[in-house]
Design an enzyme around this catalytic site. Structure first.
Site, short mmCIF file in Angstrom:
data_model
loop_
_atom_site.label_atom_id
_atom_site.label_comp_id
_atom_site.label_asym_id
_atom_site.label_seq_id
_atom_site.Cartn_x
_atom_site.Cartn_y
_atom_site.Cartn_z
N TYR A 180 2.98 4.77 0.69
CA TYR A 180 3.63 5.37 1.85
C TYR A 180 2.59 6.17 2.63
O TYR A 180 1.76 6.88 2.05
CB TYR A 180 4.75 6.30 1.41
N PHE A 219 6.45 2.55 -4.44
CA PHE A 219 7.85 2.74 -4.01
C PHE A 219 8.43 4.11 -4.37
O PHE A 219 9.51 4.46 -3.91
CB PHE A 219 8.77 1.63 -4.54
N ASP A 243 0.85 -1.18 0.00
CA ASP A 243 0.00 0.00 0.00
C ASP A 243 0.89 1.24 0.00
O ASP A 243 2.11 1.13 0.18
CB ASP A 243 -1.00 -0.01 1.16
N HIS A 293 10.45 -8.78 0.53
CA HIS A 293 10.19 -7.35 0.35
C HIS A 293 11.45 -6.53 0.65
O HIS A 293 12.26 -6.93 1.51
CB HIS A 293 9.05 -6.93 1.29
#
Length: 225
Positions: free
Chosen positions: A72, A83, A70, A192
């Site tokens: 930031y 990202f 999801d 991740h």
């Protein structure tokens, strides 16, 4: 701009492909939810930037999908590309710092000077999150409100309409989407890039060189990362 207005401004190709799996009624419910949430608290990305990934990368041109979780949830960070942060943001989020660390190691290139990834999107990299909005300072706060079905529809659209695409799946939530992707595409999976897991298999995974090699093998132009 409401979410529904932003959605209607997308190309016909995106909307037609998405609505094959995700009805306009479901989109209306998402619009109502996001509008309600914006009335109660600060929501990221800002209005008009939620669907940036689909606006910058057309369905026809999408040849790489990088799937995040999801957005930031800090002020001034999320702008609709997983990202990514806008170039004016001086302090990069930890996950993006780790992505750049692996990029430099993998391709032997200089570290990028800012955190905006729109130049990836403009080359056909779809920077998608599984959930596309979030309340400020509350990670995962907009899960299970309909976004998962929407992002599934986007993944299915690329899988069905592309002759070959590379899907980069970082972390278990992204890897769960593998079942939506047709077998003729390339999957690149690892943990991740967050600080909690990057040292457990993200560093050294070489996703960027592996992606470009897969594109070259399918007579596609590699990405200038």
């Amino acid at each position: 701009m409401t979410l529904l207005e932003e959605y209607k401004a997308l190309s016909d190709s995106w909307r037609t492909a998405i609505e094959y799996h995700h009805s306009i009624e479901q989109m209306l419910k998402l619009d109502q939810f996001v509008t309600q949430q914006r009335g109660l608290s600060t929501v990221y990305p800002p209005s008009g930037q939620v669907l940036t990934a689909l606006r910058l990368c057309s369905l026809k041109e999408a040849r790489v999908v990088i799937l995040g979780q999801d957005p930031y949830h800090g002020a001034g960070q999320a702008h609709g590309l997983s990202f990514s942060v806008e170039a004016k943001v001086s302090k990069l989020p930890p996950s993006l710092r780790n992505i750049y660390k692996e990029l430099v190691s993998d391709l032997d290139v200089e570290k990028p000077v800012h955190g905006e990834l729109s130049h990836w999107a403009q080359q056909g990299v779809l920077l998608l999150n599984t959930v596309l909005t979030v309340r400020e300072a509350e990670a995962n706060s907009h899960q299970k409100q309909g976004w998962e079905s929407f992002s599934d529809a986007v993944i299915k659209a690329v899988s069905e309409q592309s002759q070959h695409a590379v899907f980069i799946l970082w972390g278990k939530p992204a890897q769960k989407k593998a079942s939506l992707i047709a077998k003729h595409h390339t999957l690149i999976e690892s943990v991740h890039p967050s600080p909690l897991s990057a040292s457990k298999g993200f560093f050294g995974s070489q996703p960027f060189s592996k992606c470009n090699q897969a594109l070259i093998e399918h007579q596609q132009t590699p990405i200038l990362w």
